[in-house]
Design a protein around this motif. Structure first.
Motif, PDB file in Angstrom:
ATOM      1  N   LYS A   1       0.845  -1.200   0.000  1.00 22.45           N
ATOM      2  CA  LYS A   1       0.000   0.000   0.000  1.00 22.45           C
ATOM      3  C   LYS A   1       0.879   1.248   0.000  1.00 22.45           C
TER       4      LYS A   1
ATOM      5  N   SER B   1       2.627   1.700  -3.346  1.00 20.10           N
ATOM      6  CA  SER B   1       1.775   2.052  -4.492  1.00 20.10           C
ATOM      7  C   SER B   1       1.732   3.570  -4.679  1.00 20.10           C
ATOM      8  N   LYS B   2       2.136   4.312  -3.639  1.00 23.11           N
ATOM      9  CA  LYS B   2       2.126   5.775  -3.755  1.00 23.11           C
ATOM     10  C   LYS B   2       3.387   6.304  -4.431  1.00 23.11           C
TER      11      LYS B   2
ATOM     12  N   ILE C   1       6.339   7.583  -6.636  1.00 22.58           N
ATOM     13  CA  ILE C   1       6.435   8.101  -8.006  1.00 22.58           C
ATOM     14  C   ILE C   1       7.874   8.026  -8.528  1.00 22.58           C
ATOM     15  N   ARG C   2       8.735   7.377  -7.776  1.00 27.30           N
ATOM     16  CA  ARG C   2      10.131   7.177  -8.168  1.00 27.30           C
ATOM     17  C   ARG C   2      10.827   8.497  -8.512  1.00 27.30           C
ATOM     18  N   CYS C   3      10.556   9.506  -7.695  1.00 25.20           N
ATOM     19  CA  CYS C   3      11.248  10.783  -7.878  1.00 25.20           C
ATOM     20  C   CYS C   3      12.611  10.748  -7.209  1.00 25.20           C
ATOM     21  N   TYR C   4      12.820   9.735  -6.369  1.00 22.38           N
ATOM     22  CA  TYR C   4      14.090   9.516  -5.666  1.00 22.38           C
ATOM     23  C   TYR C   4      14.443  10.629  -4.690  1.00 22.38           C
ATOM     24  N   ALA C   5      13.429  11.349  -4.203  1.00 21.29           N
ATOM     25  CA  ALA C   5      13.688  12.367  -3.182  1.00 21.29           C
ATOM     26  C   ALA C   5      14.242  11.707  -1.925  1.00 21.29           C
TER      27      ALA C   5
ATOM     28  N   ALA D   1      17.762  12.779  -0.448  1.00 16.19           N
ATOM     29  CA  ALA D   1      17.780  13.455   0.847  1.00 16.19           C
ATOM     30  C   ALA D   1      18.600  12.679   1.870  1.00 16.19           C
TER      31      ALA D   1
ATOM     32  N   ALA E   1       7.097   3.683 -12.368  1.00 13.19           N
ATOM     33  CA  ALA E   1       6.564   3.684 -11.006  1.00 13.19           C
ATOM     34  C   ALA E   1       5.265   2.895 -10.916  1.00 13.19           C
ATOM     35  N   GLN E   2       4.854   2.293 -12.048  1.00 16.77           N
ATOM     36  CA  GLN E   2       3.528   1.664 -12.031  1.00 16.77           C
ATOM     37  C   GLN E   2       3.535   0.313 -11.342  1.00 16.77           C
TER      38      GLN E   2
ATOM     39  N   ALA F   1      11.420  13.904   3.085  1.00 16.45           N
ATOM     40  CA  ALA F   1      11.529  14.414   1.711  1.00 16.45           C
ATOM     41  C   ALA F   1      10.438  13.865   0.803  1.00 16.45           C
TER      42      ALA F   1
ATOM     43  N   PRO G   1       7.467  13.339  -1.236  1.00 19.24           N
ATOM     44  CA  PRO G   1       6.295  14.185  -1.485  1.00 19.24           C
ATOM     45  C   PRO G   1       4.983  13.412  -1.383  1.00 19.24           C
ATOM     46  N   MET G   2       5.070  12.082  -1.426  1.00 15.89           N
ATOM     47  CA  MET G   2       3.845  11.290  -1.436  1.00 15.89           C
ATOM     48  C   MET G   2       3.469  10.779  -0.041  1.00 15.89           C
TER      49      MET G   2
END
Lengths: 334, 314
Positions: B198, B201-202, B204-208, B212, B235-236, B265, B267-268
């Protein structure tokens, strides 16, 4: 026309029988666009979705086609999505971003069948913002809390009701089918007042900015701008206008698919050459690219700024690198 | 003199005396409840430095691999990261001046958001133990300790473990508390799997999270490698997102300083510290080791002793 808010859920449920209906929904504490079957799921009381509206036409990961290799040869199956879709309750900044992305996916050099097929089959119901957030600066970005550009139908929140306008022919056609009642003169006036008077931070002046940036490629300004940037892609992935992507083949044995994934100019890998050379080797070159692409290159190519002032990059940056401040600094430079 | 004033005074002195080229600290951010990393290079710039319960970023990230002389305004977790990085040869201690600040915990804006029904905050005042938040048509007071980051609530090293100068009084350390991890361990494998799926699933693979993290500095991250492609790039797929975090956590085994920067860091809003803290707890139980708590202990997984437990061997 006018519609009571309590009728919206029923209408969406009905529309979902015929269309794929995408609306903002609250899920795991985040407001995100999702396909809904039941209109009750739609959450129209939101400032901004977490992920931008671009993902509806330009998904983060998209299987472009599948292939199989056998003794007879190669068989390919494209995955062009043709499903008739209604996006309900999209904020004007996100709608405007699609108008900007149209330039990228259809121009004199390239036509993207995946994006454009979805675009042609999608009807957008825009929703004006009565209370823009403090991080919103759409009014400065040729957009605005009640900008209708790109919407097929537009909603203005009058409290108990929505004032509804058909904008495009496609939008007017759908509205005609819904048989809504006409708005009173009072309601029309209330909507007009909201639409003309609501502003979202107009403090960023982009007049002449593109030209100024054009002469700034070697300016020492870039030496420090990026210094606190961590080099993640939260700003780009959550930006409604950033549109860079990478293409990868994912295959197992004789079956595979070609996938288009969002990519970002903030990653070193994005520009890494096969030779090992990287023309944008550090944060300085990458931040310059990000700012220049939005406020100079895009303007030169498409005569529009690639920023709609949604404020997502400001809210979500792990180190509070605020693009409004960066732009103000550019303006203040001699 | 309050902490901010003391920080400015020390920073100004260091820069004036040319003992350092740079002071890394925090400046006021552009939003309520937000600070931003700041780089002061002149005595005048030192006046922009601040200290508050919003100085959440781990500044160790900005002192890695530098050749200039740097002073850093550092909380307990920042210093633990720097200690670990010194031991890994990523920071030259001779060029580093640590201005330690005992830290009572940083404010988690996500928890604040939940506590006020996610109304927009236009003004925030910190009166010591409480936050007074104002927005359109509301004013709310929250106890700071109720809205601290989980990593701060469980932090045992509020006072930096090493420093060249300490601002203010040292704070007493807290007892170790892994109740959150124990609760997670008590779940069935299926429940743990569902929980992680769960959360992942959020992603987005922004790698923040990776960016960080002060300890995540591989010159090439395995997710960025194209040939061979160790992992799907999109990221799916929840499994790929989970694999990314699993490998990240394993790379941090015995190195993670439990600062929570990854989770801050994100965002999700993914609960990443759960995975890291599970590893921190395991390393502590298996090897009696903690990362970055002193300059002498070798990193847990870079050494072995004859008395190491061998109960995992057949």
């Amino acid at each position: 026309m006018i519609i009571n808010k309590n009728e919206i859920a029923g209408i969406l449920t009905k529309l979902a029988e015929e269309y794929r209906v995408i609306a903002p929904v609250k899920k795991d504490g985040l407001v995100q666009y999702a396909a809904i079957k039941n209109g009750e799921e739609a959450c129209l009381d939101y400032a901004n979705t977490k992920k931008p509206g671009k993902e509806i036409l330009f998904p983060q990961s998209e299987e472009l086609f599948n292939y199989t290799v056998s003794a007879e040869g190669v068989r390919m199956q494209d995955n062009v999505d043709k499903e008739a879709t209604i996006v309900f309750g999209m904020r004007p900044c996100d709608v405007k971003s699609l108008v900007l992305l149209d330039n990228v996916f259809k121009n004199d050099q390239y036509t993207d069948v995946y994006y454009l097929t979805r675009r042609a089959n999608t009807l957008i119901v825009g929703l004006g913002c009565n209370e823009p957030a403090s991080t919103c600066f759409c009014t400065s970005m040729a957009c605005g809390p009640f900008a209708k550009e790109g919407s097929d139908i537009f909603l203005t929140d009058l409290g108990e009701t929505y004032f509804i306008e058909g904008i495009s022919d496609k939008g007017k056609e759908l509205l005609a089918k819904l048989g809504l009642s006409a708005a009173s003169e009072e309601q029309k006036a209330a909507a007009a007042k909201l639409q003309t008077e609501t502003k979202a931070d107009g403090s960023i002046n982009i007049e002449g900015l593109a030209e100024k940036l054009g002469g700034m490629f070697e300016h020492p300004f870039w030496d420090s701008l990026h210094e606190k940037c961590l080099g993640c892609a939260a700003c780009t992935y959550l930006c409604p206008t950033c549109h860079c992507f990478d293409i990868a083949d994912e295959a197992k044995d004789c079956e595979g698919c070609r996938v288009r994934n969002w990519d970002a100019c903030m990653f070193p890998l994005f520009t890494l050459h096969g030779s090992g050379h990287n023309p944008r080797p550090g944060g300085k070159a990458r931040w310059r690219q990000r700012l220049m692409h939005k406020f100079n290159y895009f303007v030169e190519r498409y005569n529009a700024t690639a920023c709609v002032g949604c404020g997502r990059c400001i809210k979500n940056c792990p180190v509070n690198l605020d693009i409004r401040q960066a732009l103000a600094e550019v303006r203040a430079l001699d | 003199m309050n902490t901010t004033e003391k920080i400015r005074e020390i920073a100004k002195q260091l820069l004036t005396d040319k003992k350092v080229d740079l002071v890394v600290g925090f400046a006021q951010g552009s939003l309520p409840l937000r600070s931003t990393p700041y780089f002061a290079r002149t005595p005048e710039q030192a006046d922009n430095l601040i200290w508050s319960a919003t100085c959440e970023n781990n500044l160790a990230n900005f002192v890695r691999k530098r050749s200039d002389k740097v002073a850093v305004i550092a909380k307990g977790c920042d210093v633990r990261a720097m200690v670990a990085l010194i031991k890994e040869g990523q920071i030259n201690k001779d060029n580093l001046t640590i201005i330690g600040v005992p830290c009572q915990g940083m404010i988690d804006r996500k928890q604040v958001c939940e506590a006020i029904g996610c109304q927009e905050i236009l003004e925030a005042t910190d009166n010591g133990n409480e936050l007074i938040l104002k927005g359109k048509g509301f004013e709310k007071t929250l106890a700071k300790e109720d809205v601290m980051f989980v990593s701060c609530k469980t932090c045992q090293y509020n006072t930096p473990v090493i420093f060249d100068e300490l601002i203010g009084e040292a704070l007493p350390g807290k007892e170790a508390n892994y109740d959150d991890i124990a609760a997670f361990e008590a779940l069935s494998p299926a429940e743990r799997n569902a929980y992680i799926a769960k959360e992942m699933s959020k992603c987005i693979r922004c790698y923040a999270c990776r960016q960080a993290c002060p300890m995540c500095y591989c010159s090439e991250c395995f997710v960025d490698c194209g040939a061979p492609a160790w992992i799907g790039k999109g990221a799916q797929r929840v499994d790929d997102n989970a694999l990314f975090q699993t490998v990240r956590v394993l790379h941090l085994a015995g190195r993670c300083v439990d600062c929570g920067a990854c989770e801050r860091a994100c965002p999700m809003g993914i609960k990443l510290s759960l995975l890291n803290r599970k590893m921190v707890k395991d390393v502590k139980e298996l090897y009696g080791a903690e990362a970055g708590v002193n300059l002498t202990d070798p990193p847990a997984l870079s050494t072995h002793k004859f008395e190491d437990k061998e109960d995992f061997m057949l």
